[in-house]
Design a protein around this motif. Sequence first.
Motif, PDB file in Angstrom:
ATOM      1  N   ARG A   1       0.832  -1.211   0.000  1.00 28.28           N
ATOM      2  CA  ARG A   1       0.000   0.000   0.000  1.00 28.28           C
ATOM      3  C   ARG A   1       0.864   1.258   0.000  1.00 28.28           C
ATOM      4  N   VAL A   2       0.600   2.124  -0.967  1.00 29.48           N
ATOM      5  CA  VAL A   2       1.404   3.346  -1.074  1.00 29.48           C
ATOM      6  C   VAL A   2       0.516   4.557  -1.356  1.00 29.48           C
ATOM      7  N   LEU A   3       1.025   5.733  -0.995  1.00 30.90           N
ATOM      8  CA  LEU A   3       0.322   6.981  -1.288  1.00 30.90           C
ATOM      9  C   LEU A   3       0.903   7.549  -2.579  1.00 30.90           C
ATOM     10  N   MET A   4       0.023   7.890  -3.487  1.00 35.10           N
ATOM     11  CA  MET A   4       0.514   8.338  -4.787  1.00 35.10           C
ATOM     12  C   MET A   4      -0.423   9.328  -5.453  1.00 35.10           C
ATOM     13  N   GLN A   5       0.142  10.065  -6.379  1.00 37.11           N
ATOM     14  CA  GLN A   5      -0.656  10.965  -7.197  1.00 37.11           C
ATOM     15  C   GLN A   5      -1.080  10.193  -8.460  1.00 37.11           C
ATOM     16  N   GLY A   6      -2.208  10.552  -9.020  1.00 37.49           N
ATOM     17  CA  GLY A   6      -2.690   9.868 -10.230  1.00 37.49           C
ATOM     18  C   GLY A   6      -1.654   9.841 -11.339  1.00 37.49           C
ATOM     19  N   ASN A   7      -1.015  10.975 -11.582  1.00 32.25           N
ATOM     20  CA  ASN A   7      -0.003  11.039 -12.636  1.00 32.25           C
ATOM     21  C   ASN A   7       1.153  10.079 -12.361  1.00 32.25           C
ATOM     22  N   GLU A   8       1.560   9.997 -11.093  1.00 29.70           N
ATOM     23  CA  GLU A   8       2.671   9.090 -10.749  1.00 29.70           C
ATOM     24  C   GLU A   8       2.238   7.630 -10.889  1.00 29.70           C
ATOM     25  N   ALA A   9       1.014   7.358 -10.457  1.00 32.87           N
ATOM     26  CA  ALA A   9       0.510   5.978 -10.538  1.00 32.87           C
ATOM     27  C   ALA A   9       0.455   5.509 -11.984  1.00 32.87           C
ATOM     28  N   CYS A  10       0.140   6.427 -12.860  1.00 24.88           N
ATOM     29  CA  CYS A  10       0.103   6.099 -14.286  1.00 24.88           C
ATOM     30  C   CYS A  10       1.485   5.642 -14.756  1.00 24.88           C
ATOM     31  N   VAL A  11       2.521   6.331 -14.307  1.00 26.72           N
ATOM     32  CA  VAL A  11       3.893   5.965 -14.694  1.00 26.72           C
ATOM     33  C   VAL A  11       4.258   4.594 -14.106  1.00 26.72           C
ATOM     34  N   GLU A  12       3.896   4.397 -12.841  1.00 31.00           N
ATOM     35  CA  GLU A  12       4.231   3.107 -12.214  1.00 31.00           C
ATOM     36  C   GLU A  12       3.521   1.958 -12.939  1.00 31.00           C
ATOM     37  N   GLY A  13       2.269   2.174 -13.290  1.00 34.78           N
ATOM     38  CA  GLY A  13       1.532   1.150 -14.043  1.00 34.78           C
ATOM     39  C   GLY A  13       2.185   0.889 -15.386  1.00 34.78           C
ATOM     40  N   ALA A  14       2.572   1.978 -16.048  1.00 33.09           N
ATOM     41  CA  ALA A  14       3.196   1.842 -17.370  1.00 33.09           C
ATOM     42  C   ALA A  14       4.496   1.036 -17.273  1.00 33.09           C
ATOM     43  N   ILE A  15       5.289   1.341 -16.258  1.00 30.61           N
ATOM     44  CA  ILE A  15       6.557   0.610 -16.109  1.00 30.61           C
ATOM     45  C   ILE A  15       6.278  -0.860 -15.804  1.00 30.61           C
ATOM     46  N   LYS A  16       5.275  -1.097 -14.979  1.00 27.36           N
ATOM     47  CA  LYS A  16       4.886  -2.482 -14.687  1.00 27.36           C
ATOM     48  C   LYS A  16       4.493  -3.207 -15.986  1.00 27.36           C
ATOM     49  N   ALA A  17       3.808  -2.472 -16.851  1.00 32.19           N
ATOM     50  CA  ALA A  17       3.369  -3.077 -18.118  1.00 32.19           C
ATOM     51  C   ALA A  17       4.519  -3.303 -19.082  1.00 32.19           C
ATOM     52  N   GLY A  18       5.658  -2.675 -18.795  1.00 25.92           N
ATOM     53  CA  GLY A  18       6.823  -2.889 -19.654  1.00 25.92           C
ATOM     54  C   GLY A  18       7.282  -1.656 -20.407  1.00 25.92           C
ATOM     55  N   MET A  19       6.707  -0.497 -20.096  1.00 28.97           N
ATOM     56  CA  MET A  19       7.174   0.727 -20.765  1.00 28.97           C
ATOM     57  C   MET A  19       8.666   0.907 -20.508  1.00 28.97           C
TER      58      MET A  19
ATOM     59  N   HIS B   1      -4.094  14.884 -10.573  1.00 25.49           N
ATOM     60  CA  HIS B   1      -3.483  15.544  -9.419  1.00 25.49           C
ATOM     61  C   HIS B   1      -3.991  15.040  -8.073  1.00 25.49           C
ATOM     62  N   LEU B   2      -4.884  14.073  -8.106  1.00 25.44           N
ATOM     63  CA  LEU B   2      -5.407  13.507  -6.866  1.00 25.44           C
ATOM     64  C   LEU B   2      -4.344  12.638  -6.187  1.00 25.44           C
ATOM     65  N   ARG B   3      -4.303  12.684  -4.871  1.00 24.11           N
ATOM     66  CA  ARG B   3      -3.431  11.754  -4.139  1.00 24.11           C
ATOM     67  C   ARG B   3      -4.280  10.809  -3.319  1.00 24.11           C
ATOM     68  N   GLU B   4      -4.008   9.520  -3.453  1.00 23.36           N
ATOM     69  CA  GLU B   4      -4.771   8.510  -2.710  1.00 23.36           C
ATOM     70  C   GLU B   4      -3.838   7.358  -2.363  1.00 23.36           C
ATOM     71  N   GLY B   5      -4.247   6.587  -1.369  1.00 24.68           N
ATOM     72  CA  GLY B   5      -3.536   5.351  -1.091  1.00 24.68           C
ATOM     73  C   GLY B   5      -3.948   4.320  -2.134  1.00 24.68           C
ATOM     74  N   ILE B   6      -2.979   3.618  -2.693  1.00 26.03           N
ATOM     75  CA  ILE B   6      -3.344   2.583  -3.662  1.00 26.03           C
ATOM     76  C   ILE B   6      -2.599   1.290  -3.352  1.00 26.03           C
ATOM     77  N   GLU B   7      -3.122   0.218  -3.909  1.00 31.18           N
ATOM     78  CA  GLU B   7      -2.465  -1.071  -3.729  1.00 31.18           C
ATOM     79  C   GLU B   7      -1.744  -1.495  -4.988  1.00 31.18           C
ATOM     80  N   ILE B   8      -0.493  -1.837  -4.807  1.00 33.46           N
ATOM     81  CA  ILE B   8       0.304  -2.293  -5.940  1.00 33.46           C
ATOM     82  C   ILE B   8       0.514  -3.789  -5.779  1.00 33.46           C
TER      83      ILE B   8
END
Lengths: 273, 376
Positions: free
Chosen positions: B4-22, B175-182
Amino acid sequence: MASELITKYMREEHLPHIWCPGCGHGILMRDVAQAVKNLGIDQEKVCLVSGIGCASRAAGYMDFQTMHTTHGRAIAFATGVKMARPDLEVIVIAGDGDCAAIGGNHLIHAARRNIGITVIVFNNDIYGMTGGQYSPTTPTGEFGTTAPYGNIDRPFDIAVLAAAAGASYVAKGTAYHATQTIKLIENGIKHKGFALIDCAGICATYYGRKNKKGSAVDMMKFQRDNTITVEQAKSLPREEREGKFILGKLVENDFPEFTDEYQKIIDRLKEGK
Amino acid sequence: MKNRVLMQGNEACVEGAIKAGMRFFAGYPITPSTEIAEQSAVRLPQVGGHFIQMEDEIASMAAIIGASAVGTKSMTATSGPGFSLKQENIGYACMTEIPCVIVDVQRSGPSTGLPTSPSQSDVMQARWGTHGDHSIIAISPSSVQECYHLAIRAFNLAEKYRTPVIFLMDEIVGHLREGIEIDDDENIEIIERKMKQRPDTLHLPYHVCEGEDVPRFHLTGYDIRYNITGLAHGADGFPTNNNEIAGQLVTRLMQKIEHNVDDIVQVEEKYCDDAETVIVCYGGTTRCVMSAVEELRAKGKKVGYFRPITIWPFPEKQLKALSEKVKNIIVAEHNYGQILLEVQRIVKNCKIGFVGKVDGTVIMPKEIVKAVEEVK
Ligand SMILES: Cc1ncc(C[n+]2csc(CCOP(=O)(O)OP(=O)(O)O)c2C)c(N)n1
Ligand code: SF4
Ligand SMILES: [Mg+2]
């Protein structure tokens, strides 16, 4: 039998090309093939990227990895290719309009970064494909379909522009001086950073006709008789240089290459520094 | 295991992209998307990938197509003005079937508009921004968690269907910040390029196997020398003026998405089973709607919401089925009525209402409540 230059480096099934008889693009395309052949680079290792225009059609004829992209953007596409695959020899073929008008911004920034791409400009001083409109290299006073009363724009010297922007290898060739131009292209490809070879082409169909320059052969002869070397150009007063084709290397520098520098960052991070 | 981490939507998008193989990102700064470029600049070299800040958005779009053509999963991010600049090359990616992900964190327009204010006014640009008939996929996340998971899905769909995918965010989620699960890797499906198997098709980059809609890959930059062009082309990848071949190509580009809508389309429906009124919303607007719907339910109002997660292709079948059960549909979106047009096209037997905003402020739950209470 066709020469090996054709059987090996061209896609014979896609010839004859669409260019007009006497078009300088065919000669310059051959020069590029000859340069790659002289260097002995595997064809698989060459990624040829072009934009849109008569010049850019070369991508379909040459038997390399080829990408025929959008007008003006070849250098930007090539930047992505080079970053993803620094091991590839990335070559861009561009027209003068493609390279210096719509694509001018990409040209100067790729030169500034010194990314390892070789740009070969098939510079015929006109928009060939769209039918003879003036381009950023059309000399002042000349005619084009959109300069019916004479061009009042001042032209770019693409080579000087690239050099000023930071390109680490810059040379000028011509369609007529094939031997020298091949060598300049070869050196540009071998060069590690951003290289640009601005090659004076011939478009008899539009440039020639609009400006009463005679046939393609007449234009070739004119090129032959009006070319001076870079060294000669240096010693001539400005007025006498006017209207001359210049041949030779303008710039060669050993600046750091962009993908190499990026790799250093990756390596540093890997070592945890 | 979940982290569980706190993140901004824009940052989460990057983390997801890297997970996907970007492994390649090219971009140009623009609010409210800039954090995506910044985060990519930090993260990519850490995983052996490359980031580049190009001279403009046109170049960024070109660069990601170039990188993807030679096998690297690639993304760019922008907002309205930059999204407009990318359009020509998005069409090139459609035509050449080079997978890539384009993030558009929407802001108020037209033109420079209100650069830091939320909006959803690029929905139609996402669909029809580039010229010519083409298909597209667009996905709209409504939480930081979804910015992460749906970014992965965006890459998966791009690879599977060989198409650009528009990741249609908005300022609210960006720009929203929320706790998310990775999640751990094993819980995440990553789709890679489907490679050619049949030797007789290796030399035909756009050959489509029997029963398939999408040509399999054999990458540019390896052992076989291909041509890629934005001109009409046949299976061999070379330009053609043959009208039949050109027609077949455009038709297939449309149909590869049309034939697979059931795989591509995702929706969320809440409280729709007994609802009399359903609110259609997506992206950041959903959060205002959710709050309004809870409030109305507490008052005993039969209200639910329908949320296209996939915006394009639009979930036509799902909305049509729902419209047969409910009386009223209210579209809520941060624009002058763009998805409203789709809803009006699809829904024939309900009263259709609309709550929209074009002043850069956020639709408040009370405005939705009012709209619902006013339907007769
Ligand atoms: C965005 C865009 N604008 C305009 C065109 C039309 N167009 C095609 S080629 C060309 C000019 C080509 O001139 P140049 O680059 O000098 O190449 P040449 O044909 O002379 O070899 C233009 C304006 C286009 N294809 N795309
Ligand atoms: S129009 Fe000019 S540049 Fe184009 S093919 Fe003909 S001669 Fe060459
Ligand atoms: Mg030209």
